[in-house]
Design a protein around this motif. Structure first.
Motif: not given
Length: 150
Positions: A57-67, A88-99
């Protein structure tokens, strides 16, 4: 050996992925599924096989339910020696550094407490045409061999 699936999500996709993985494991392992927000670190059992599903989530952070779970791991620092897990991780490769950082953060926390990561750390890309639940079903086909290695 029991399979415990923990998911961390912001929009609900993590839960759908956890359900897809549970469907694959249901015949032999009677998996339990929990939102990380509702799971206590003290409930981790080294006799179980842990599957971690985590979005980014956001800029490479954990999603709220994982916090809450992640914070509890940091505070309690349980000895997880002997616990085996897959991610099993999920992200978006458009965010290079935090994918896919969410899954990586959870793996780092668990291994830092003595747990052992096994199998392929899957990194689903939201920019791909492959739906996350479909990718999870395919990835989960390899889990029984990993679970049975214990």
């Amino acid at each position: 050996m029991a399979a415990v699936i923990l998911y961390g999500t912001e929009t609900g996709t993590g839960e759908l992925v956890a359900d897809a993985i549970a469907d694959v494991l249901a015949a032999d392992y009677d998996p339990s599924i929990y939102d990380m927000a509702e799971y206590a670190a003290e409930d981790l059992d080294t006799d179980d096989f842990l599957v971690v599903v985590c979005s980014t989530y956001g800029e490479g952070e954990l999603p709220s339910s994982a916090l809450p779970f992640a914070d509890e791991l940091d505070e309690e620092k349980p000895d997880l020696t002997g616990l085996r897990f897959a991610v099993f991780g999920m992200g978006d490769s458009v965010y290079d550094d935090t994918y896919n950082r969410g899954g990586e953060i959870m793996a780092e926390k668990l291994t830092g407490l003595g747990a052992t990561q096994v199998g392929e750390h899957f990194r689903h890309d939201a920019s791909s045409a492959i739906k996350p639940a479909k990718a999870a079903e395919e990835w989960a086909q390899a889990l029984p061999a990993l679970i049975d290695q214990a």
